[in-house]
Each structure stands twice: as structure tokens, then as C-alpha cells.
Scaffold this motif. Structure first.
Motif, mmCIF file in Angstrom:
data_model
loop_
_atom_site.group_PDB
_atom_site.id
_atom_site.type_symbol
_atom_site.label_atom_id
_atom_site.label_comp_id
_atom_site.label_asym_id
_atom_site.label_seq_id
_atom_site.Cartn_x
_atom_site.Cartn_y
_atom_site.Cartn_z
ATOM 1 N N ALA A 217 -19.475 24.266 -1.929
ATOM 2 C CA ALA A 217 -20.460 24.731 -2.305
ATOM 3 C C ALA A 217 -20.704 23.134 -3.650
ATOM 4 O O ALA A 217 -19.254 23.032 -4.531
ATOM 5 N N ARG A 218 -21.894 23.208 -4.211
ATOM 6 C CA ARG A 218 -22.373 22.115 -4.546
ATOM 7 C C ARG A 218 -21.874 22.775 -6.097
ATOM 8 O O ARG A 218 -21.685 21.335 -6.858
ATOM 9 N N ALA A 219 -21.894 23.606 -6.570
ATOM 10 C CA ALA A 219 -21.420 23.938 -7.794
ATOM 11 C C ALA A 219 -19.964 23.962 -8.114
ATOM 12 O O ALA A 219 -20.168 24.275 -9.450
ATOM 13 N N GLN A 220 -19.718 23.976 -7.523
ATOM 14 C CA GLN A 220 -17.995 22.998 -7.769
ATOM 15 C C GLN A 220 -17.613 21.752 -8.086
ATOM 16 O O GLN A 220 -16.060 21.371 -7.539
ATOM 17 N N ASP A 221 -19.328 21.253 -8.338
ATOM 18 C CA ASP A 221 -18.245 19.504 -8.110
ATOM 19 C C ASP A 221 -17.302 19.044 -9.291
ATOM 20 O O ASP A 221 -17.037 17.975 -9.334
ATOM 21 N N ALA A 222 -17.621 20.275 -10.759
ATOM 22 C CA ALA A 222 -16.884 19.494 -11.458
ATOM 23 C C ALA A 222 -15.113 19.536 -10.942
ATOM 24 O O ALA A 222 -14.001 19.515 -11.577
ATOM 25 N N TRP A 223 -14.485 20.933 -9.189
ATOM 26 C CA TRP A 223 -13.190 20.936 -9.890
ATOM 27 C C TRP A 223 -12.770 20.213 -8.631
ATOM 28 O O TRP A 223 -12.009 20.453 -7.756
ATOM 29 N N ILE A 224 -13.730 18.474 -8.014
ATOM 30 C CA ILE A 224 -13.780 18.149 -6.562
ATOM 31 C C ILE A 224 -13.276 16.644 -7.473
ATOM 32 O O ILE A 224 -14.204 16.335 -8.481
ATOM 33 N N SER A 225 -13.135 15.602 -6.263
ATOM 34 C CA SER A 225 -12.252 14.385 -6.920
ATOM 35 C C SER A 225 -13.866 13.381 -7.088
ATOM 36 O O SER A 225 -13.963 13.209 -8.365
ATOM 37 N N PRO A 227 -18.057 13.866 -5.994
ATOM 38 C CA PRO A 227 -19.034 14.499 -5.152
ATOM 39 C C PRO A 227 -19.442 14.211 -4.107
ATOM 40 O O PRO A 227 -19.965 14.837 -2.780
ATOM 41 N N GLN A 228 -19.816 12.351 -3.997
ATOM 42 C CA GLN A 228 -20.128 12.132 -2.833
ATOM 43 C C GLN A 228 -19.390 11.470 -1.900
ATOM 44 O O GLN A 228 -19.717 11.638 -0.702
ATOM 45 N N ARG A 229 -18.196 11.433 -2.483
ATOM 46 C CA ARG A 229 -17.344 11.061 -1.189
ATOM 47 C C ARG A 229 -15.979 11.147 -0.718
ATOM 48 O O ARG A 229 -15.201 10.693 -0.032
ATOM 49 N N ASP A 230 -15.850 12.512 -1.923
ATOM 50 C CA ASP A 230 -14.326 12.529 -1.968
ATOM 51 C C ASP A 230 -14.338 14.328 -2.201
ATOM 52 O O ASP A 230 -13.986 14.058 -3.157
ATOM 53 N N ARG A 231 -14.402 15.268 -1.261
ATOM 54 C CA ARG A 231 -14.557 16.004 -1.524
ATOM 55 C C ARG A 231 -13.273 17.433 -0.960
ATOM 56 O O ARG A 231 -13.031 18.502 -0.603
ATOM 57 N N LEU A 232 -12.764 16.584 -0.755
ATOM 58 C CA LEU A 232 -11.779 16.582 0.031
ATOM 59 C C LEU A 232 -10.402 17.377 -1.162
ATOM 60 O O LEU A 232 -8.983 18.033 -1.250
ATOM 61 N N HIS A 233 -9.775 16.126 -1.801
ATOM 62 C CA HIS A 233 -9.084 15.848 -3.334
ATOM 63 C C HIS A 233 -9.727 16.353 -4.422
ATOM 64 O O HIS A 233 -10.860 16.518 -4.937
ATOM 65 N N PRO A 234 -8.926 17.637 -4.865
ATOM 66 C CA PRO A 234 -9.477 18.196 -6.214
ATOM 67 C C PRO A 234 -9.218 17.509 -7.362
ATOM 68 O O PRO A 234 -8.333 16.261 -7.680
ATOM 69 N N SER A 235 -10.358 17.266 -8.301
ATOM 70 C CA SER A 235 -10.455 16.346 -9.554
ATOM 71 C C SER A 235 -8.925 17.023 -10.373
ATOM 72 O O SER A 235 -8.265 18.309 -9.789
ATOM 73 N N THR A 236 -8.522 16.474 -11.864
ATOM 74 C CA THR A 236 -8.044 17.215 -12.629
ATOM 75 C C THR A 236 -8.491 18.793 -13.360
ATOM 76 O O THR A 236 -7.034 19.834 -13.321
ATOM 77 N N ALA A 237 -9.539 18.896 -13.284
ATOM 78 C CA ALA A 237 -9.747 20.564 -13.723
ATOM 79 C C ALA A 237 -9.105 21.147 -12.004
ATOM 80 O O ALA A 237 -8.671 22.560 -12.362
ATOM 81 N N GLY A 238 -9.371 20.707 -10.769
ATOM 82 C CA GLY A 238 -9.290 21.411 -9.963
ATOM 83 C C GLY A 238 -7.822 22.073 -9.502
ATOM 84 O O GLY A 238 -7.223 22.640 -9.087
ATOM 85 N N HIS A 239 -6.285 21.000 -9.853
ATOM 86 C CA HIS A 239 -5.557 20.567 -10.321
ATOM 87 C C HIS A 239 -4.960 21.814 -11.062
ATOM 88 O O HIS A 239 -4.248 22.422 -10.803
ATOM 89 N N ALA A 240 -5.257 22.241 -12.396
ATOM 90 C CA ALA A 240 -5.350 23.087 -13.397
ATOM 91 C C ALA A 240 -5.860 24.123 -12.692
ATOM 92 O O ALA A 240 -4.939 25.448 -13.137
ATOM 93 N N ARG A 241 -6.720 24.623 -12.007
ATOM 94 C CA ARG A 241 -7.057 25.726 -11.327
ATOM 95 C C ARG A 241 -5.952 26.186 -10.271
ATOM 96 O O ARG A 241 -5.183 27.153 -10.613
ATOM 97 N N MET A 242 -5.762 24.705 -9.812
ATOM 98 C CA MET A 242 -4.514 25.216 -8.371
ATOM 99 C C MET A 242 -3.113 25.869 -9.349
ATOM 100 O O MET A 242 -2.603 26.908 -8.658
#
Length: 255
Positions: A217-225, A227-242
Motif C-alpha cells: 500500500a503506497r500510503a504506508q511509505d513512511a513505514w518502509i525502508s 519506497p522505490q527500491r526496498d519495500r521489504l524492510h521496515p523503516s524506523t517508524a515501521g520497527h516502532a509499530r512492530m
């Protein structure tokens, strides 16, 4: 002045008690657990350590599969001869990407056994420890953890959803809409990890279901590493959510 001194001592003793009670928490897994912080500045285990006041013992390694968990656990055992309170295992996404067959939990046969004073033939199952299969690898990992960390709570974390990733010309990974080379989807590996909770009596936090991370989901770009080349790993915000999702499920184990 006397009251201030007493207060200071009380604060010091409280701090010492808190430090003494901090849990020994081990994290095993792949790139999302690796201390090199793939795609983020703080991993989920960093947020959990800050929240509950423990120092994370991290052994995850980028790119590793469930077959590597035993080796990681052996390093943890060497570092923690006193044992651990909680052991997290966060692996499986690389097994999916590598096309590892699912395999079976058990092999079956028959044996003669005494039942109610009579020798009878009964069907018997034994654990399958085939390191070439996903379920066999889980059996190997959990067998080792059960034997070597007998007092620890063991927590399996299912893989989060997978988005597209391109790490080089020969390392391009399609998103989870596509099956792997065996025709299996990520969901099949998630289901196997959830089954392991019953097979081995361990806790399972289904991050695939409860983390809220949905990288396609493109709306979740803030939670991924990336947006263009690595939508596999979470960003810091994604890790916080995990970390928040893990805390909601098993936070009491970390207090």
C-alpha cells in the motif's frame, strides 16, 4: 539535608533493583533483527529494550534462514551461561524467498509398546529433523532452544508482509503477490510458524496479521525502508509499530 540523602539513597536502590531485575532477552533472526540496522536507525528490539529496561542480546544476521537459528542460539548460549528469560525467533521470509520446501513435522511408523500390561503395536510419530525443509528447520531450532534454554519463554514472530525489493541486478525480489519457485506463497510459511506454536508449545506473535505493516500500500511509505527500491524492510517508524504489536501480545513477559 538528611531527607535529601535518604531520598537519593532510595532512588539509587530503586535503580539498582530495576537493573538487577532486567530480563535477559535474546533475539534470533535475519536482516530485520540484525544489529547493522537494515533500513532503519532503531530496530524493534531497541524499542522493546527501551520500553522495558533490558539490554537486547541480538544474534540475527542479514540474509539468514530458519536453518541458521541453531548456530545463532549456540552463540547466545555461550554468552549467557546463566540462561535467558525470553528468546525471540524472527525468521522465515528468506526461506520463502529461497523456495525451501515446507516438509512435515513428523515421520510415522509403528512400535510395540506396553499399554495396560499388554504388548501392543501402535502407530508412533517422531519429529522430522530434515534441515532441507522449513518444518524440519523449525523442529531443529525449537528442539535446541527447549534443551538449552529450558526456563525461557520462546516466542516465534511470523514474517511481516513483503513488498518489492531490488538490491542489485541479481537480487531482485518480487512482492508477495507472487509465489516463490515452488509455487508457495509467503502465507504458507506464516501458517507453518503458527502451527509450530501448537507443535512445540511456544508463543507465536503473528506480525503478518497484527503489525499493521502492509508495504504494497503506497500510503504506508513512511513505514518502509525505501519506497522505490526496498519495500521489504521496515523503516524506523515501521520497527516502532512492530515493537508496539509485540508489546501488546507478550509485553508481560518482558517486564
Amino acid at each position: 539535608m538528611k531527607h535529601l540523602t535518604i531520598l537519593a539513597c532510595s532512588v539509587l536502590l530503586a535503580g539498582m533493583a530495576c537493573a538487577a531485575s532486567a530480563k535477559r532477552v535474546v533475539f534470533l533472526g535475519d536482516s530485520i533483527t540484525d544489529k547493522c540496522h537494515v533500513g532503519c536507525k532503531t530496530n524493534y528490539w531497541g524499542f522493546l529494550g527501551e520500553r522495558y529496561g533490558f539490554t537486547p542480546r541480538v544474534y540475527g544476521i542479514n540474509g539468514q534462514q530458519m536453518s541458521h537459528i541453531v548456530a545463532q542460539a549456540k552463540k547466545a548460549k555461550a554468552d549467557l551461561p546463566e540462561g535467558a528469560d525470553v528468546v525471540f525467533v524472527f525468521a522465515g521470509t528468506n526461506d520463502f524467498n529461497g523456495g525451501v520446501p515446507l516438509g512435515d513435522w513428523y515421520t510415522f511408523g509403528e512400535e510395540t509398546v506396553n499399554k495396560n500390561g499388554a504388548e501392543v503395536r501402535l502407530r508412533k510419530r517422531t519429529f522430522c529433523f530434515d534441515a532441507g525443509t522449513f518444518r524440519g528447520r523449525i523442529n531443529l531450532a525449537l528442539s535446541y532452544l527447549r534443551e538449552n534454554f529450558p526456563q525461557a519463554w520462546i516466542v516465534l514472530l511470523t514474517p511481516v508482509h513483503r513488498g518489492y525489493a531490488s538490491f542489485g541486478p541479481k537480487n531482485v525480489q518480487p512482492d508477495e503477490s507472487y509465489a516463490n519457485g515452488r509455487g508457495l506463497f509467503l502465507d504458507d510459511y506464516v501458517a507453518a510458524i503458527k502451527e509450530a506454536g501448537n507443535v512445540w508449545s511456544v508463543k507465536v506473535v503473528d506480525l503478518h496479521a497484527v503489525s499493521g505493516l502492509f508495504p504494497n500500500a503506497r500510503a504506508q511509505d513512511a513505514w518502509i525502508s525505501n519506497p522505490q527500491r526496498d519495500r521489504l524492510h521496515p523503516s524506523t517508524a515501521g520497527h516502532a509499530r512492530m515493537a508496539e504489536a509485540i508489546a501488546l501480545e507478550v509485553g508481560d513477559l518482558l517486564k
